[in-house]
Design a protein around this motif. Sequence first.
Motif, PDB file in Angstrom:
ATOM      1  N   ASP A   2     -16.680  28.977 -17.825  1.00 39.69           N
ATOM      2  CA  ASP A   2     -17.326  29.796 -16.796  1.00 39.69           C
ATOM      3  C   ASP A   2     -16.349  30.152 -15.671  1.00 39.69           C
ATOM      4  OD1 ASP A   2     -19.658  27.627 -17.755  1.00 39.69           O
ATOM      5  OD2 ASP A   2     -20.198  29.747 -17.730  1.00 39.69           O
ATOM      6  N   TRP A  40     -25.642  27.752 -11.878  1.00 35.60           N
ATOM      7  CA  TRP A  40     -27.089  27.761 -12.149  1.00 35.60           C
ATOM      8  C   TRP A  40     -27.778  26.786 -11.201  1.00 35.60           C
ATOM      9  CZ3 TRP A  40     -23.615  28.178 -16.210  1.00 35.60           C
ATOM     10  CH2 TRP A  40     -22.981  27.005 -16.585  1.00 35.60           C
ATOM     11  N   ASP A  93     -10.965  25.329 -28.753  1.00 34.21           N
ATOM     12  CA  ASP A  93     -11.648  24.514 -29.772  1.00 34.21           C
ATOM     13  C   ASP A  93     -11.349  24.995 -31.194  1.00 34.21           C
ATOM     14  OD1 ASP A  93     -13.812  26.399 -28.195  1.00 34.21           O
ATOM     15  OD2 ASP A  93     -13.920  26.627 -30.371  1.00 34.21           O
ATOM     16  N   ILE A 120     -26.370  33.716 -24.086  1.00 36.51           N
ATOM     17  CA  ILE A 120     -25.046  33.987 -23.509  1.00 36.51           C
ATOM     18  C   ILE A 120     -24.682  35.429 -23.858  1.00 36.51           C
ATOM     19  CG2 ILE A 120     -23.690  33.216 -25.527  1.00 36.51           C
ATOM     20  CD1 ILE A 120     -22.776  32.448 -21.901  1.00 36.51           C
ATOM     21  N   ILE A 177     -20.109  20.831 -17.834  1.00 39.23           N
ATOM     22  CA  ILE A 177     -20.770  22.016 -18.408  1.00 39.23           C
ATOM     23  C   ILE A 177     -20.620  22.000 -19.938  1.00 39.23           C
ATOM     24  CG2 ILE A 177     -20.752  24.538 -18.495  1.00 39.23           C
ATOM     25  CD1 ILE A 177     -19.600  24.514 -15.633  1.00 39.23           C
ATOM     26  N   VAL A 178     -21.754  22.122 -20.660  1.00 32.86           N
ATOM     27  CA  VAL A 178     -21.706  22.137 -22.122  1.00 32.86           C
ATOM     28  C   VAL A 178     -20.929  23.372 -22.588  1.00 32.86           C
ATOM     29  CG1 VAL A 178     -23.095  22.450 -24.223  1.00 32.86           C
ATOM     30  CG2 VAL A 178     -23.854  20.857 -22.440  1.00 32.86           C
ATOM     31  N   GLN A 179     -19.891  23.136 -23.384  1.00 34.17           N
ATOM     32  CA  GLN A 179     -19.064  24.238 -23.914  1.00 34.17           C
ATOM     33  C   GLN A 179     -19.512  24.624 -25.316  1.00 34.17           C
ATOM     34  OE1 GLN A 179     -16.369  25.671 -21.995  1.00 34.17           O
ATOM     35  NE2 GLN A 179     -17.582  24.523 -20.515  1.00 34.17           N
ATOM     36  N   LEU A 180     -19.844  23.595 -26.126  1.00 34.96           N
ATOM     37  CA  LEU A 180     -20.294  23.884 -27.491  1.00 34.96           C
ATOM     38  C   LEU A 180     -20.901  22.620 -28.099  1.00 34.96           C
ATOM     39  CD1 LEU A 180     -18.100  22.581 -29.757  1.00 34.96           C
ATOM     40  CD2 LEU A 180     -16.650  24.300 -28.670  1.00 34.96           C
ATOM     41  N   ASP A 197     -12.484  33.984 -24.743  1.00 33.04           N
ATOM     42  CA  ASP A 197     -13.442  32.912 -25.021  1.00 33.04           C
ATOM     43  C   ASP A 197     -13.185  31.816 -23.997  1.00 33.04           C
ATOM     44  OD1 ASP A 197     -13.616  30.399 -27.629  1.00 33.04           O
ATOM     45  OD2 ASP A 197     -15.066  30.995 -26.092  1.00 33.04           O
ATOM     46  N   SER A 198     -13.560  32.084 -22.755  1.00 38.37           N
ATOM     47  CA  SER A 198     -13.167  31.171 -21.666  1.00 38.37           C
ATOM     48  C   SER A 198     -14.339  30.272 -21.265  1.00 38.37           C
ATOM     49  CB  SER A 198     -12.774  32.025 -20.451  1.00 38.37           C
ATOM     50  OG  SER A 198     -13.916  32.786 -20.053  1.00 38.37           O
ATOM     51  N   TYR A 244     -22.428  31.648 -30.926  1.00 31.82           N
ATOM     52  CA  TYR A 244     -21.472  32.163 -29.918  1.00 31.82           C
ATOM     53  C   TYR A 244     -20.182  32.638 -30.596  1.00 31.82           C
ATOM     54  CZ  TYR A 244     -18.152  32.088 -26.066  1.00 31.82           C
ATOM     55  OH  TYR A 244     -17.190  32.439 -25.142  1.00 31.82           O
ATOM     56  N   GLN A 245     -19.589  31.734 -31.442  1.00 27.62           N
ATOM     57  CA  GLN A 245     -18.264  32.054 -32.000  1.00 27.62           C
ATOM     58  C   GLN A 245     -18.324  33.294 -32.908  1.00 27.62           C
ATOM     59  OE1 GLN A 245     -16.333  29.903 -30.524  1.00 27.62           O
ATOM     60  NE2 GLN A 245     -16.943  27.773 -30.883  1.00 27.62           N
ATOM     61  N   LEU A 302     -16.498  36.935 -22.753  1.00 28.67           N
ATOM     62  CA  LEU A 302     -17.651  36.141 -22.342  1.00 28.67           C
ATOM     63  C   LEU A 302     -18.300  36.798 -21.121  1.00 28.67           C
ATOM     64  CD1 LEU A 302     -19.332  33.525 -21.899  1.00 28.67           C
ATOM     65  CD2 LEU A 302     -17.449  32.748 -20.482  1.00 28.67           C
ATOM     66  N   TYR A 327     -26.936  26.487 -23.988  1.00 33.51           N
ATOM     67  CA  TYR A 327     -26.383  27.109 -22.773  1.00 33.51           C
ATOM     68  C   TYR A 327     -27.531  27.349 -21.807  1.00 33.51           C
ATOM     69  CZ  TYR A 327     -21.872  28.059 -25.061  1.00 33.51           C
ATOM     70  OH  TYR A 327     -20.653  27.946 -25.697  1.00 33.51           O
TER      71      TYR A 327
HETATM   72  N1  LIG Z   1     -15.592  28.433 -27.764  1.00 33.55           N
HETATM   73  C1  LIG Z   1     -16.671  28.011 -26.925  1.00 33.55           C
HETATM   74  C2  LIG Z   1     -16.381  28.311 -25.491  1.00 33.55           C
HETATM   75  C3  LIG Z   1     -17.631  28.327 -24.692  1.00 33.55           C
HETATM   76  N2  LIG Z   1     -17.623  29.284 -23.650  1.00 33.55           N
HETATM   77  C4  LIG Z   1     -18.451  29.039 -22.498  1.00 33.55           C
HETATM   78  C5  LIG Z   1     -18.984  27.644 -22.422  1.00 33.55           C
HETATM   79  C6  LIG Z   1     -19.767  27.439 -21.131  1.00 33.55           C
HETATM   80  C7  LIG Z   1     -20.910  28.431 -21.015  1.00 33.55           C
HETATM   81  N3  LIG Z   1     -21.627  28.239 -19.773  1.00 33.55           N
HETATM   82  C8  LIG Z   1     -20.399  29.839 -21.160  1.00 33.55           C
HETATM   83  C9  LIG Z   1     -19.613  30.017 -22.448  1.00 33.55           C
END
Ligand SMILES: NCCCN[C@H]1CC[C@H](N)CC1
Length: 284
Positions: free
Chosen positions: A162, A13, A89, A233, A53-56, A159-160, A64-65, A192, A228
């Motif tokens: 980026d 980004w 996680d 997302i 990078i923020v994941q959660l 659930d990866s 998301y989950q 994802l 995000y």
């Molecule tokens: N279980 C949460 C995983 C999060 N997945 C990614 C986190 C980073 C984001 N830019 C895209 C989704």
Amino acid sequence: KPSKAQYFNNPMWPGEAHSLKVEKILYQGKSPYQEVLVFESSTYGNVLVLDGIVQLTDKDECAYQEMVTHLALCSIPSPKNVLVVGGGDGGVLREIAKHDSVESIDICEIDQLVIDVCKDFFPRLYVGYKDPRVKLHVGDAVEFLRNSPEGKYDAIIVDSSDPIGPAQELVEKPFFQTIARALKPGGVLSNLAESMWLHTHLIQDMLSICREVFKGGVHYAWASVPTYPSGVIGFLLCAKEGPPVDFLTPVNPIEKIEGATKDGREMRFYNSEFIRLLLFCQRL
Ligand SMILES: NCCCN[C@H]1CC[C@H](N)CC1
């Protein structure tokens, strides 16, 4: 400490950055794969950050989950064997466990440090590992899938992080081919698929690859996740050729899952009204 200018250099980004007020740093470390940071934010609870990078976050992870899990598992009548790629996680495990039909849940996460950190700082996610159906494999998912028996899984959830760094190969055709091989006929993939505001070219590439590999149909869905980039997302919903799958007409009784408010199985984001709305929009 990165300079202000460096905040705008993430290739996923470029030219934009996101900030959350930090109350307290809870963990800072490095695994063989990535830098791992956990901090307590002033408005979103605890936050997990990988390579900046923020994941959660505690507050919005549910969107998301729940969506990456239930959009797939509610589209097939009675999922039994499920695989999670990534998801260290534990949040997706927590959501899969709400489906009584599921008999086994494999998870392949490459980074043990992510699992250890979530055990200490994200108990509402790590609870996913407590389910006796869960079997954890720490290692490379491509390798794991190559060694998986053909047609083992009813559903696979990717659930990866980026697709830069450790997760780069998870958006390439060979990976999707190994996923298709591991799915049963009519099996489903929920993958994802980044932001429709920021990653249209990547999404188009993934859509064209998946349309070649998954002849049962491919859909793009999305959810609102305020922490995000761009606040949304996406997910690619793919069906392997076989018994027909209609992602927009869930066959797995969502009410049964939502109705089961026992032992904290209530949903915080996904609900059947929402899906009906999606159905309605889809048929306009
Ligand atoms: N279980 C949460 C995983 C999060 N997945 C990614 C986190 C980073 C984001 N830019 C895209 C989704």
